[in-house]
Scaffold this active site. Structure first.
Site, PDB file in Angstrom:
ATOM      1  N   HIS A 110     -14.957  -5.971   3.048  1.00  0.00           N
ATOM      2  CA  HIS A 110     -14.625  -5.493   1.700  1.00  0.00           C
ATOM      3  C   HIS A 110     -15.232  -6.374   0.614  1.00  0.00           C
ATOM      4  O   HIS A 110     -14.839  -6.295  -0.546  1.00  0.00           O
ATOM      5  CB  HIS A 110     -13.104  -5.408   1.524  1.00  0.00           C
ATOM      6  N   GLY A 177      -2.066  -9.397  10.135  1.00  0.00           N
ATOM      7  CA  GLY A 177      -1.695  -9.350   8.724  1.00  0.00           C
ATOM      8  C   GLY A 177      -2.292  -8.201   7.959  1.00  0.00           C
ATOM      9  O   GLY A 177      -2.666  -8.356   6.793  1.00  0.00           O
TER      10      GLY A 177
HETATM   11  N1  APR Z   1       2.318 -13.125   7.989  1.00  0.00           N
HETATM   12  C1  APR Z   1       1.876 -12.020   8.639  1.00  0.00           C
HETATM   13  N2  APR Z   1       1.809 -10.787   8.075  1.00  0.00           N
HETATM   14  C2  APR Z   1       2.207 -10.696   6.796  1.00  0.00           C
HETATM   15  C3  APR Z   1       2.684 -11.801   6.043  1.00  0.00           C
HETATM   16  C4  APR Z   1       2.730 -13.063   6.698  1.00  0.00           C
HETATM   17  N3  APR Z   1       3.160 -14.168   6.068  1.00  0.00           N
HETATM   18  N4  APR Z   1       3.004 -11.366   4.793  1.00  0.00           N
HETATM   19  C5  APR Z   1       2.731 -10.045   4.770  1.00  0.00           C
HETATM   20  N5  APR Z   1       2.270  -9.636   5.967  1.00  0.00           N
HETATM   21  C6  APR Z   1       1.833  -8.293   6.369  1.00  0.00           C
HETATM   22  C7  APR Z   1       2.603  -7.173   5.718  1.00  0.00           C
HETATM   23  O1  APR Z   1       3.749  -6.831   6.496  1.00  0.00           O
HETATM   24  C8  APR Z   1       1.573  -6.040   5.736  1.00  0.00           C
HETATM   25  O2  APR Z   1       1.644  -5.302   6.951  1.00  0.00           O
HETATM   26  O3  APR Z   1       0.495  -8.143   5.945  1.00  0.00           O
HETATM   27  C9  APR Z   1       0.224  -6.773   5.672  1.00  0.00           C
HETATM   28  C10 APR Z   1      -0.461  -6.677   4.325  1.00  0.00           C
HETATM   29  O4  APR Z   1      -0.777  -5.319   4.113  1.00  0.00           O
HETATM   30  P1  APR Z   1      -1.566  -4.903   2.786  1.00  0.00           P
HETATM   31  O5  APR Z   1      -0.926  -5.557   1.620  1.00  0.00           O
HETATM   32  O6  APR Z   1      -1.714  -3.425   2.821  1.00  0.00           O
HETATM   33  O7  APR Z   1      -2.997  -5.620   2.941  1.00  0.00           O
HETATM   34  P2  APR Z   1      -4.215  -5.120   3.820  1.00  0.00           P
HETATM   35  O8  APR Z   1      -3.756  -4.432   5.068  1.00  0.00           O
HETATM   36  O9  APR Z   1      -5.127  -6.279   3.978  1.00  0.00           O
HETATM   37  O10 APR Z   1      -4.913  -4.035   2.864  1.00  0.00           O
HETATM   38  C11 APR Z   1      -6.111  -3.458   3.316  1.00  0.00           C
HETATM   39  O11 APR Z   1      -6.370  -2.344   1.178  1.00  0.00           O
HETATM   40  O12 APR Z   1      -6.167  -2.419  -1.128  1.00  0.00           O
HETATM   41  C12 APR Z   1      -7.052  -2.499  -0.071  1.00  0.00           C
HETATM   42  O13 APR Z   1      -9.103  -3.639  -0.146  1.00  0.00           O
HETATM   43  C13 APR Z   1      -7.725  -3.841  -0.046  1.00  0.00           C
HETATM   44  O14 APR Z   1      -8.484  -5.087   1.875  1.00  0.00           O
HETATM   45  C14 APR Z   1      -7.366  -4.416   1.316  1.00  0.00           C
HETATM   46  C15 APR Z   1      -6.992  -3.187   2.118  1.00  0.00           C
END
Ligand code: APR
Length: 237
Positions: A110, A177
């Site tokens: 990304h 994560g």
């Molecule tokens: N340890 C492990 N997991 C965690 C923690 C932690 N301390 N804190 C949060 N999480 C988990 C949450 O439960 C969730 O499932 O991390 C995940 C974060 O999810 P999102 O916020 O949706 O992030 P992500 O999956 O990386 O998003 C994907 O969406 O908006 C776009 O480009 C953006 O790259 C991003 C993509």
């Protein structure tokens, strides 16, 4: 430690370093409207607003550091490759915490907060200062052409050919994560399983794609990832 290990990370691995995730209750998209900040249309409509959003996130990088999960993955890469295995870390994150912890075989699908790109000549360079429409491209010298080197909604993620090729021969896949809500990354586990890989999910909680994994480890990544890596190093020949 042979075979091909692919790891996909999301915002959750950087949460323990103090960077906000996107979809948690206090996540970025609960405070900001992605339609106004993370699409090509938003940038065309109001480039300075988009620059301000990414300039603030870029500036925050100097206030955070890698956590034990980042460091454990960098160690796993070294050990896995020293044993003759293949290793690829694909991150959805645009922060630089994987690099700063020593990860090398890394794809930022990304994009990267630390880089800028010219929409006119495609020149990419380190974003050494806050970006704005006034800053000229260092290559073609035009103004009003620099954008964050970030993949926005509706754009094609980076290095997908390399990622898809790696998934075809994957023997072990781990998603760490990530909420599994944004494709194509959310579909990588299915592709790895079709290749015969064992799939592991490491997350704070179960996700919408947890049922597609052979094993789900729950807890904070800075705790669960080092434990998983230690166990892998002990049990994998
Ligand atoms: N340890 C492990 N997991 C965690 C923690 C932690 N301390 N804190 C949060 N999480 C988990 C949450 O439960 C969730 O499932 O991390 C995940 C974060 O999810 P999102 O916020 O949706 O992030 P992500 O999956 O990386 O998003 C994907 O969406 O908006 C776009 O480009 C953006 O790259 C991003 C993509």
């Amino acid at each position: 430690m042979t075979g091909s290990l692919i790891i996909l990370t999301g915002a959750g691995i950087s949460a323990d370093s103090g960077l906000a995730t996107f979809r948690d209750a206090d996540g970025m998209w609960s405070k900001f409207n992605w339609q106004d900040l993370a699409t090509p249309e938003a940038f065309a409509r109001d480039p300075q607003q988009v620059h301000a959003f990414y300039n603030a996130r870029r500036a925050q990088l100097s206030d955070v550091a890698p956590n034990d999960a980042h460091r454990a993955l960098a160690k796993l890469e070294r050990d896995w490759m020293a044993a003759g295995g293949q290793f690829l870390l694909v991150t959805q994150n645009v922060d630089d915490l994987h690099e700063r912890s020593g990860s090398k075989n890394l794809i930022h699908m990304h994009g990267e907060l630390t880089k800028m790109r010219c929409v006119h000549c495609d020149y990419v360079d380190v974003a050494f200062e806050a970006l704005s429409t006034d800053l000229p491209c260092l290559n073609c010298r035009r103004a009003d052409v620099l954008r964050p080197d970030i993949v926005w909604f509706g754009e094609m993620p980076m290095q997908m050919d390399m990622i898809m090729e790696a998934l075809e021969s994957c023997t072990l896949f781990a998603a760490i994560g990530t909420s599994g809500t944004v494709y194509p990354a959310a579909g990588f586990a299915d592709l790895a399983r079709q290749a015969g890989a064992r799939c592991v999910e490491i997350n704070l909680d179960a996700t919408d794609i947890s049922t597609g994994f052979d094993e789900c480890l729950t807890g904070r990544a800075s705790d669960t990832v080092p434990n998983w890596v230690a166990g892998l190093c002990e049990t994998t020949p």
